[in-house]
Motif scaffolding. Structure first.
Motif, PDB file in Angstrom:
ATOM      1  N   GLU A 133       3.116  -7.393 -11.033  1.00  0.00           N
ATOM      2  CA  GLU A 133       1.890  -7.472 -10.247  1.00  0.00           C
ATOM      3  C   GLU A 133       2.196  -7.366  -8.762  1.00  0.00           C
ATOM      4  OE1 GLU A 133      -1.779 -10.526  -9.110  1.00  0.00           O
ATOM      5  OE2 GLU A 133      -0.442 -11.005 -10.791  1.00  0.00           O
ATOM      6  N   ALA A 134       3.208  -8.103  -8.298  1.00  0.00           N
ATOM      7  CA  ALA A 134       3.553  -8.073  -6.881  1.00  0.00           C
ATOM      8  C   ALA A 134       3.995  -6.684  -6.450  1.00  0.00           C
ATOM      9  CB  ALA A 134       4.653  -9.097  -6.590  1.00  0.00           C
ATOM     10  N   ALA A 135       4.805  -6.019  -7.272  1.00  0.00           N
ATOM     11  CA  ALA A 135       5.270  -4.672  -6.935  1.00  0.00           C
ATOM     12  C   ALA A 135       4.108  -3.696  -6.892  1.00  0.00           C
ATOM     13  CB  ALA A 135       6.317  -4.212  -7.942  1.00  0.00           C
ATOM     14  N   SER A 136       3.151  -3.841  -7.812  1.00  0.00           N
ATOM     15  CA  SER A 136       1.976  -2.973  -7.815  1.00  0.00           C
ATOM     16  C   SER A 136       1.152  -3.188  -6.550  1.00  0.00           C
ATOM     17  CB  SER A 136       1.116  -3.246  -9.050  1.00  0.00           C
ATOM     18  OG  SER A 136       1.827  -2.983 -10.234  1.00  0.00           O
ATOM     19  N   ARG A 137       0.947  -4.435  -6.195  1.00  0.00           N
ATOM     20  CA  ARG A 137       0.162  -4.732  -4.997  1.00  0.00           C
ATOM     21  C   ARG A 137       0.899  -4.276  -3.734  1.00  0.00           C
ATOM     22  NH1 ARG A 137      -4.278  -7.276  -6.281  1.00  0.00           N
ATOM     23  NH2 ARG A 137      -4.425  -8.594  -8.138  1.00  0.00           N
ATOM     24  N   LEU A 138       2.215  -4.425  -3.713  1.00  0.00           N
ATOM     25  CA  LEU A 138       2.991  -3.961  -2.565  1.00  0.00           C
ATOM     26  C   LEU A 138       2.861  -2.450  -2.401  1.00  0.00           C
ATOM     27  CD1 LEU A 138       5.058  -4.302  -0.281  1.00  0.00           C
ATOM     28  CD2 LEU A 138       6.861  -4.157  -2.022  1.00  0.00           C
ATOM     29  N   ALA A 139       2.885  -1.714  -3.498  1.00  0.00           N
ATOM     30  CA  ALA A 139       2.779  -0.261  -3.426  1.00  0.00           C
ATOM     31  C   ALA A 139       1.466   0.162  -2.768  1.00  0.00           C
ATOM     32  CB  ALA A 139       2.891   0.342  -4.823  1.00  0.00           C
ATOM     33  N   LEU A 140       0.373  -0.503  -3.132  1.00  0.00           N
ATOM     34  CA  LEU A 140      -0.925  -0.149  -2.565  1.00  0.00           C
ATOM     35  C   LEU A 140      -1.029  -0.579  -1.101  1.00  0.00           C
ATOM     36  CD1 LEU A 140      -3.296  -1.011  -5.542  1.00  0.00           C
ATOM     37  CD2 LEU A 140      -2.266   1.188  -4.929  1.00  0.00           C
ATOM     38  N   VAL A 141      -0.422  -1.714  -0.764  1.00  0.00           N
ATOM     39  CA  VAL A 141      -0.409  -2.155   0.630  1.00  0.00           C
ATOM     40  C   VAL A 141       0.379  -1.172   1.482  1.00  0.00           C
ATOM     41  CG1 VAL A 141       0.548  -3.910   2.190  1.00  0.00           C
ATOM     42  CG2 VAL A 141      -0.793  -4.608   0.207  1.00  0.00           C
ATOM     43  N   ALA A 142       1.568  -0.777   1.016  1.00  0.00           N
ATOM     44  CA  ALA A 142       2.396   0.151   1.781  1.00  0.00           C
ATOM     45  C   ALA A 142       1.702   1.496   1.958  1.00  0.00           C
ATOM     46  CB  ALA A 142       3.749   0.336   1.086  1.00  0.00           C
ATOM     47  N   GLU A 143       1.017   1.953   0.920  1.00  0.00           N
ATOM     48  CA  GLU A 143       0.294   3.216   1.008  1.00  0.00           C
ATOM     49  C   GLU A 143      -0.809   3.139   2.063  1.00  0.00           C
ATOM     50  OE1 GLU A 143      -1.811   6.124  -2.221  1.00  0.00           O
ATOM     51  OE2 GLU A 143      -2.562   4.074  -2.045  1.00  0.00           O
ATOM     52  N   ARG A 144      -1.537   2.028   2.088  1.00  0.00           N
ATOM     53  CA  ARG A 144      -2.627   1.886   3.056  1.00  0.00           C
ATOM     54  C   ARG A 144      -2.089   1.753   4.481  1.00  0.00           C
ATOM     55  NH1 ARG A 144      -7.951   0.952   1.595  1.00  0.00           N
ATOM     56  NH2 ARG A 144      -9.337   0.271   3.281  1.00  0.00           N
ATOM     57  N   LEU A 145      -0.960   1.086   4.639  1.00  0.00           N
ATOM     58  CA  LEU A 145      -0.333   1.008   5.958  1.00  0.00           C
ATOM     59  C   LEU A 145       0.056   2.401   6.448  1.00  0.00           C
ATOM     60  CD1 LEU A 145       2.008  -2.090   5.468  1.00  0.00           C
ATOM     61  CD2 LEU A 145      -0.061  -1.993   6.883  1.00  0.00           C
ATOM     62  N   ASP A 146       0.638   3.187   5.560  1.00  0.00           N
ATOM     63  CA  ASP A 146       1.026   4.543   5.913  1.00  0.00           C
ATOM     64  C   ASP A 146      -0.193   5.354   6.342  1.00  0.00           C
ATOM     65  OD1 ASP A 146       3.337   6.735   5.528  1.00  0.00           O
ATOM     66  OD2 ASP A 146       1.463   7.576   4.769  1.00  0.00           O
ATOM     67  N   ARG A 147      -1.294   5.187   5.617  1.00  0.00           N
ATOM     68  CA  ARG A 147      -2.523   5.920   5.946  1.00  0.00           C
ATOM     69  C   ARG A 147      -3.031   5.534   7.327  1.00  0.00           C
ATOM     70  NH1 ARG A 147      -6.530   4.568   1.729  1.00  0.00           N
ATOM     71  NH2 ARG A 147      -5.060   5.704   0.432  1.00  0.00           N
ATOM     72  N   HIS A 148      -2.978   4.236   7.640  1.00  0.00           N
ATOM     73  CA  HIS A 148      -3.412   3.783   8.965  1.00  0.00           C
ATOM     74  C   HIS A 148      -2.560   4.413  10.058  1.00  0.00           C
ATOM     75  CE1 HIS A 148      -6.639   0.831   8.765  1.00  0.00           C
ATOM     76  NE2 HIS A 148      -6.127   0.364   7.635  1.00  0.00           N
ATOM     77  N   HIS A 193       5.531   5.489  -7.172  1.00  0.00           N
ATOM     78  CA  HIS A 193       5.055   4.241  -7.754  1.00  0.00           C
ATOM     79  C   HIS A 193       3.604   3.923  -7.358  1.00  0.00           C
ATOM     80  CE1 HIS A 193       7.109   3.263  -3.958  1.00  0.00           C
ATOM     81  NE2 HIS A 193       6.289   2.243  -3.847  1.00  0.00           N
ATOM     82  N   ALA A 194       3.203   4.265  -6.127  1.00  0.00           N
ATOM     83  CA  ALA A 194       1.813   4.025  -5.735  1.00  0.00           C
ATOM     84  C   ALA A 194       0.860   4.922  -6.528  1.00  0.00           C
ATOM     85  CB  ALA A 194       1.635   4.260  -4.236  1.00  0.00           C
ATOM     86  N   HIS A 195       1.282   6.147  -6.788  1.00  0.00           N
ATOM     87  CA  HIS A 195       0.463   7.058  -7.592  1.00  0.00           C
ATOM     88  C   HIS A 195       0.305   6.531  -9.014  1.00  0.00           C
ATOM     89  CE1 HIS A 195      -1.387  10.615  -9.086  1.00  0.00           C
ATOM     90  NE2 HIS A 195      -0.355  10.984  -9.809  1.00  0.00           N
ATOM     91  N   LEU A 196       1.369   5.942  -9.559  1.00  0.00           N
ATOM     92  CA  LEU A 196       1.272   5.350 -10.891  1.00  0.00           C
ATOM     93  C   LEU A 196       0.190   4.280 -10.939  1.00  0.00           C
ATOM     94  CD1 LEU A 196       4.933   4.823 -12.165  1.00  0.00           C
ATOM     95  CD2 LEU A 196       3.258   6.506 -12.940  1.00  0.00           C
ATOM     96  N   VAL A 197       0.193   3.396  -9.960  1.00  0.00           N
ATOM     97  CA  VAL A 197      -0.777   2.298  -9.944  1.00  0.00           C
ATOM     98  C   VAL A 197      -2.204   2.845  -9.834  1.00  0.00           C
ATOM     99  CG1 VAL A 197      -1.551   0.226  -8.728  1.00  0.00           C
ATOM    100  CG2 VAL A 197       0.894   0.696  -8.967  1.00  0.00           C
ATOM    101  N   ARG A 198      -2.399   3.803  -8.934  1.00  0.00           N
ATOM    102  CA  ARG A 198      -3.743   4.347  -8.735  1.00  0.00           C
ATOM    103  C   ARG A 198      -4.226   5.114  -9.963  1.00  0.00           C
ATOM    104  NH1 ARG A 198      -6.255   3.443  -4.432  1.00  0.00           N
ATOM    105  NH2 ARG A 198      -5.262   2.974  -2.436  1.00  0.00           N
TER     106      ARG A 198
END
Length: 271
Positions: A133-148, A193-198
């Motif tokens: 769960e933590a790794a999945s949430r980290l992936a989405l957080v990192a992706e959103r940071l990159d987008r910003h 990994h972020a694509h996997l979660v999404r």
């Protein structure tokens, strides 16, 4: 005499996070210093002021702050009441180092959804057993940071990939007891990994860690009804320990495993 700070710090067993740091300071002021990791900061109470690259900034409770590695900064409470903060020190690989300049220019991010995601990530990191769960949430957080940092609009999304979502589900079905890290799943499926979660979340309406937890709880129910002691079920289905099983079992089933097992005996007596 200075008040003793309330501090908790640990290194979780989640790839990409060097340290988790929670603190309540009333009179401590950080001198100028640097980190070799990205500093992801949210403030829960009070306000922090700091200098980054000779520019003054402030951190309120409704924003996210991302400080880049190797850039000097200081920090301290903006009021006499002090502040309470939660910090993640992220491995440099979590955010493109080429974006350091963008982070220096815009360290404060006004994004309530991102702040909520970071809060949930801290919750997932609070105890052992929820690493996926933590790794999945980290992936989405990192992706959103990159987008910003790249100033990409929120409408940008990964292409919906049903095939990779179903391949990930098959992999989770095979490995839900022993578990699998998000990084290992990404390597096996040749996907980010972020694509996997999404992709998984879009296809099945839940995150991969939720699916895996559900499979474990489902197996736990069957074992309990077969008469296996609750103390043995946790390890048999892949939970870290009995408290880890109980927490998730209650969330899914609505009651604890011990009570659930006792209903089996009551049904047998009334038959």
């Amino acid at each position: 005499m200075a008040a003793r700070p309330d501090i908790t710090a640990w290194r979780p067993s989640v790839a990409g996070i060097e340290e988790v740091f929670h603190a309540h300071f009333t009179d401590h002021t950080y001198p100028m210093h640097t980190h070799d990791a990205w500093t992801l900061l949210i403030v829960d109470e009070g306000m922090v002021r700091y200098d980054l690259d000779r520019h003054e900034h402030g951190v309120l409770t409704d924003v996210v702050t991302l400080l880049p590695p190797h850039v000097p900064h200081n920090g301290g409470a903006a009021t006499a009441a002090g502040f309470r903060k939660r910090v993640l020190y992220l491995d440099v690989a979590q955010v493109d180092e080429g974006l350091v300049g963008m982070a220096v220019d815009r360290p404060v991010l006004h994004d309530p959804a991102l702040r909520r995601r970071i809060g949930r990530l801290h919750t997932a990191l609070a105890g052992p057993g929820d690493e996926l769960e933590a790794a999945s949430r980290l992936a989405l957080v990192a992706e959103r940071l990159d987008r910003h940092l790249r100033s990409r609009p929120d409408s940008v999304r990964y292409v919906h990939d049903r095939r990779v979502a179903h391949r990930l589900r098959d992999l989770l079905d095979e490995r839900f007891v022993e578990g699998i890290t998000l990084q290992d799943a990404a390597l096996r499926l040749h996907a980010h990994h972020a694509h996997l979660v999404r992709a998984f979340s879009r296809e099945f309406g839940m995150a991969p860690h939720q699916y895996m937890t559900g499979r474990r709880v489902d197996l736990a129910r069957r074992l309990l009804l077969r008469g296996m002691p609750a103390s043995e079920v946790a390890g048999a289905v892949g939970f870290y320990d009995q408290s880890h099983l109980t927490r998730h079992f209650k969330r899914v089933v609505g009651t604890g495993p011990g009570h659930y097992a006792r209903t089996r005996g009551a049904s047998a007596l009334s038959a």
